[in-house]
Write a protein that holds these residues in place. Structure first.
Motif, PDB file in Angstrom:
ATOM      1  N   GLY A  93       0.834  -1.201   0.000  1.00 29.86           N
ATOM      2  CA  GLY A  93       0.000   0.000   0.000  1.00 29.86           C
ATOM      3  C   GLY A  93       0.861   1.240   0.000  1.00 29.86           C
ATOM      4  N   TYR A  94       0.390   2.268  -0.659  1.00 30.77           N
ATOM      5  CA  TYR A  94       1.145   3.529  -0.742  1.00 30.77           C
ATOM      6  C   TYR A  94       1.497   4.042   0.652  1.00 30.77           C
ATOM      7  N   THR A  95       0.581   3.883   1.601  1.00 26.72           N
ATOM      8  CA  THR A  95       0.830   4.319   2.977  1.00 26.72           C
ATOM      9  C   THR A  95       1.257   3.161   3.868  1.00 26.72           C
ATOM     10  N   ARG A  96       1.537   2.008   3.261  1.00 28.63           N
ATOM     11  CA  ARG A  96       1.928   0.781   3.971  1.00 28.63           C
ATOM     12  C   ARG A  96       0.902   0.411   5.038  1.00 28.63           C
ATOM     13  N   ASN A  97      -0.374   0.431   4.613  1.00 28.09           N
ATOM     14  CA  ASN A  97      -1.443   0.014   5.519  1.00 28.09           C
ATOM     15  C   ASN A  97      -2.069  -1.310   5.093  1.00 28.09           C
ATOM     16  N   GLY A  98      -1.476  -1.934   4.058  1.00 25.28           N
ATOM     17  CA  GLY A  98      -1.974  -3.224   3.608  1.00 25.28           C
ATOM     18  C   GLY A  98      -3.060  -3.143   2.555  1.00 25.28           C
ATOM     19  N   HIS A  99      -3.406  -1.927   2.108  1.00 24.65           N
ATOM     20  CA  HIS A  99      -4.491  -1.746   1.141  1.00 24.65           C
ATOM     21  C   HIS A  99      -4.046  -0.849  -0.003  1.00 24.65           C
ATOM     22  N   CYS A 100      -4.622  -1.074  -1.188  1.00 24.81           N
ATOM     23  CA  CYS A 100      -4.356  -0.232  -2.357  1.00 24.81           C
ATOM     24  C   CYS A 100      -5.310   0.958  -2.304  1.00 24.81           C
TER      25      CYS A 100
ATOM     26  N   ALA B 132       1.028  10.099  -6.448  1.00 22.35           N
ATOM     27  CA  ALA B 132       1.130  10.460  -7.864  1.00 22.35           C
ATOM     28  C   ALA B 132       1.137   9.241  -8.777  1.00 22.35           C
ATOM     29  N   GLY B 133       1.594   8.098  -8.277  1.00 21.77           N
ATOM     30  CA  GLY B 133       1.651   6.894  -9.088  1.00 21.77           C
ATOM     31  C   GLY B 133       0.352   6.114  -9.133  1.00 21.77           C
ATOM     32  N   SER B 134      -0.607   6.504  -8.300  1.00 23.84           N
ATOM     33  CA  SER B 134      -1.892   5.798  -8.228  1.00 23.84           C
ATOM     34  C   SER B 134      -1.665   4.294  -8.115  1.00 23.84           C
ATOM     35  N   HIS B 135      -1.164   3.862  -6.969  1.00 28.15           N
ATOM     36  CA  HIS B 135      -0.841   2.454  -6.712  1.00 28.15           C
ATOM     37  C   HIS B 135      -2.112   1.684  -6.370  1.00 28.15           C
ATOM     38  N   HIS B 136      -2.907   1.391  -7.404  1.00 31.34           N
ATOM     39  CA  HIS B 136      -4.241   0.834  -7.224  1.00 31.34           C
ATOM     40  C   HIS B 136      -4.397  -0.605  -7.692  1.00 31.34           C
ATOM     41  N   VAL B 137      -3.415  -1.147  -8.385  1.00 28.43           N
ATOM     42  CA  VAL B 137      -3.549  -2.495  -8.943  1.00 28.43           C
ATOM     43  C   VAL B 137      -2.705  -3.461  -8.116  1.00 28.43           C
ATOM     44  N   CYS B 138      -3.351  -4.477  -7.561  1.00 27.39           N
ATOM     45  CA  CYS B 138      -2.649  -5.433  -6.708  1.00 27.39           C
ATOM     46  C   CYS B 138      -2.350  -6.707  -7.499  1.00 27.39           C
ATOM     47  N   ILE B 139      -1.063  -7.029  -7.590  1.00 24.02           N
ATOM     48  CA  ILE B 139      -0.664  -8.264  -8.265  1.00 24.02           C
ATOM     49  C   ILE B 139       0.189  -9.103  -7.324  1.00 24.02           C
ATOM     50  N   ASN B 140       0.224 -10.390  -7.597  1.00 27.18           N
ATOM     51  CA  ASN B 140       1.008 -11.319  -6.796  1.00 27.18           C
ATOM     52  C   ASN B 140       2.414 -11.373  -7.374  1.00 27.18           C
ATOM     53  N   LEU B 141       3.354 -10.762  -6.673  1.00 25.29           N
ATOM     54  CA  LEU B 141       4.730 -10.703  -7.159  1.00 25.29           C
ATOM     55  C   LEU B 141       5.509 -11.980  -6.907  1.00 25.29           C
ATOM     56  N   SER B 142       4.904 -12.916  -6.169  1.00 27.94           N
ATOM     57  CA  SER B 142       5.616 -14.181  -5.954  1.00 27.94           C
ATOM     58  C   SER B 142       5.447 -15.102  -7.155  1.00 27.94           C
ATOM     59  N   SER B 143       4.477 -14.787  -8.016  1.00 23.57           N
ATOM     60  CA  SER B 143       4.328 -15.547  -9.254  1.00 23.57           C
ATOM     61  C   SER B 143       5.161 -14.858 -10.335  1.00 23.57           C
ATOM     62  N   ILE B 144       5.462 -15.557 -11.378  1.00 23.85           N
ATOM     63  CA  ILE B 144       6.359 -15.049 -12.411  1.00 23.85           C
ATOM     64  C   ILE B 144       5.604 -14.970 -13.733  1.00 23.85           C
TER      65      ILE B 144
ATOM     66  N   ASP C 173      -9.556  -8.956  -5.385  1.00 24.31           N
ATOM     67  CA  ASP C 173     -10.255  -8.409  -4.219  1.00 24.31           C
ATOM     68  C   ASP C 173      -9.535  -7.207  -3.623  1.00 24.31           C
ATOM     69  N   ALA C 174      -8.306  -6.933  -4.066  1.00 24.41           N
ATOM     70  CA  ALA C 174      -7.541  -5.816  -3.526  1.00 24.41           C
ATOM     71  C   ALA C 174      -7.334  -4.684  -4.535  1.00 24.41           C
ATOM     72  N   VAL C 175      -7.794  -4.849  -5.772  1.00 27.11           N
ATOM     73  CA  VAL C 175      -7.650  -3.793  -6.774  1.00 27.11           C
ATOM     74  C   VAL C 175      -8.616  -2.660  -6.426  1.00 27.11           C
ATOM     75  N   ASN C 176      -8.093  -1.439  -6.381  1.00 22.70           N
ATOM     76  CA  ASN C 176      -8.918  -0.278  -6.095  1.00 22.70           C
ATOM     77  C   ASN C 176      -9.692   0.087  -7.361  1.00 22.70           C
ATOM     78  N   MET C 177     -10.987   0.304  -7.246  1.00 27.42           N
ATOM     79  CA  MET C 177     -11.817   0.607  -8.413  1.00 27.42           C
ATOM     80  C   MET C 177     -11.416   1.915  -9.095  1.00 27.42           C
ATOM     81  N   GLN C 178     -10.607   2.738  -8.437  1.00 30.93           N
ATOM     82  CA  GLN C 178     -10.105   3.953  -9.083  1.00 30.93           C
ATOM     83  C   GLN C 178      -9.266   3.598 -10.314  1.00 30.93           C
ATOM     84  N   ALA C 179      -8.611   2.446 -10.282  1.00 25.95           N
ATOM     85  CA  ALA C 179      -7.823   2.016 -11.443  1.00 25.95           C
ATOM     86  C   ALA C 179      -8.750   1.763 -12.629  1.00 25.95           C
TER      87      ALA C 179
END
Length: 129
Positions: free
Chosen positions: A6-13, A20-32, A94-100
């Motif tokens: 999360g942009y504010t490191r609160n666990g949410h997008c 400014a980057g609009s960090h709204h899309v949650c992806i699983n970085l452990s997958s390749i 379930d974690a993607v912010n609808m703003q995206a």
């Protein structure tokens, strides 16, 4: 556990005016991606994707980056560079912010592929425009 996102490191997008980057899309970085590269490698960033950062469950401990809120523009670039929606890592719908979705719809000529990918992967076809 996994690293706290999360942009504010609160666990949410979350949507926040100074993100400014609009960090709204949650992806699983452990997958390749199908290229064998992670998000950081595909987008040409330093490899923070493989980093250990403070844990979501206990910030005094370090955990691997897993589910992560990425910048809307970086997600669109990632799709393009990785070879499309079928070539990328898992989206945590379930974690993607609808703003995206709203932002991608507002500029479909530029972000249509990103919009289509989220709509397809997250089964959002029933949402009204």
């Amino acid at each position: 556990g996994m690293a706290l996102t999360g942009y504010t490191r609160n666990g949410h997008c979350i949507d926040q005016n100074d993100d400014a980057g609009s960090h709204h899309v949650c992806i699983n970085l452990s997958s390749i991606a199908s290229t064998g590269e992670n998000f950081c490698e595909v987008t040409g960033q330093s490899d923070w994707c493989s980093a250990s950062l403070p844990c979501n469950e206990d910030m005094t401990k370090s955990c691997n980056v897993e589910n992560w809120c990425v910048c809307q523009k970086a997600f669109a670039s990632y799709l393009d560079k990785a070879g499309g929606c079928d070539a990328i890592q898992a989206i945590q719908c379930d974690a993607v912010n609808m703003q995206a979705v709203k932002a991608y719809r507002a500029n479909e000529s530029r972000y249509g592929d990103a919009l289509d990918c989220i709509v397809q992967r997250c089964d959002l076809s029933t949402l009204s425009e």
